[in-house]
Design a protein around this motif. Sequence first.
Motif, mmCIF file in Angstrom:
data_model
loop_
_atom_site.group_PDB
_atom_site.id
_atom_site.type_symbol
_atom_site.label_atom_id
_atom_site.label_comp_id
_atom_site.label_asym_id
_atom_site.label_seq_id
_atom_site.Cartn_x
_atom_site.Cartn_y
_atom_site.Cartn_z
ATOM 1 N N GLY A 92 0.823 -1.209 0.000
ATOM 2 C CA GLY A 92 0.000 0.000 0.000
ATOM 3 C C GLY A 92 0.852 1.251 0.000
ATOM 4 N N ALA A 96 1.015 4.071 -3.042
ATOM 5 C CA ALA A 96 0.758 5.486 -2.769
ATOM 6 C C ALA A 96 1.860 6.359 -3.353
ATOM 7 N N GLN A 97 3.104 5.952 -3.163
ATOM 8 C CA GLN A 97 4.224 6.728 -3.703
ATOM 9 C C GLN A 97 4.208 6.702 -5.229
ATOM 10 N N GLY A 182 0.481 6.277 2.767
ATOM 11 C CA GLY A 182 -0.213 5.140 2.169
ATOM 12 C C GLY A 182 -0.193 3.920 3.059
#
Length: 201
Positions: A92, A96-97, A182
């Motif tokens: 996750g 997100a990155q 994230g």
Amino acid sequence: PYVTYTIISINIIIFLTFTYVSFLTPNPSLFYTFGFIPNSFNLFIILSSMFIHGGFGHILSNMWFLYIFGDNIESILGHIKFLLFYILCGFGAAFAQYIIDPNSSIPMVGASGAIAGVLGAYMISFPKAKVHVFAFIIIFITTLIVPAQIVLGLWFFIQLSSGLNSLGIDTNGGVAWFAHIGGFIAGIGSIKYIQNYKSED
């Protein structure tokens, strides 16, 4: 907490191995080989990147947080579920990155994203827990007992603020703020589902 201690041990062994190899023959390509690079997305590399760290401070802080909070989450999930949860939070974090900066060619390494998930899970699983924190009062250093929700909520706010400030986007490397965010959100969003999922664990 066998899984927590095993993850810590693997991280330390890999870090010492990388440090030894780098000392013999300085080779930054190791990070490009095993670190997650958004513009060459690879699921397997996400996993390997979770066990690589860039320096003593990096691994020390990560393993310290995992040592403090990991055993509690492992105790409520069980060993197998905790391992799956930890890996899920790491993925996750990487996603997100990637969403924030998909064209980046800078390798992302470290367990920070997965551990951020553990922190998020701890915040909602142990809302009344208290933690000791260092406090600097003028020239004195002391410890205070503070509710975990305040400490971890403040930690998340710092990550979010720093992430928003970095939207410039930094291409010279540094902290992957949105990976932390994230991972934290992944931990909060999945802990109850994984905890209540019926299995043989």
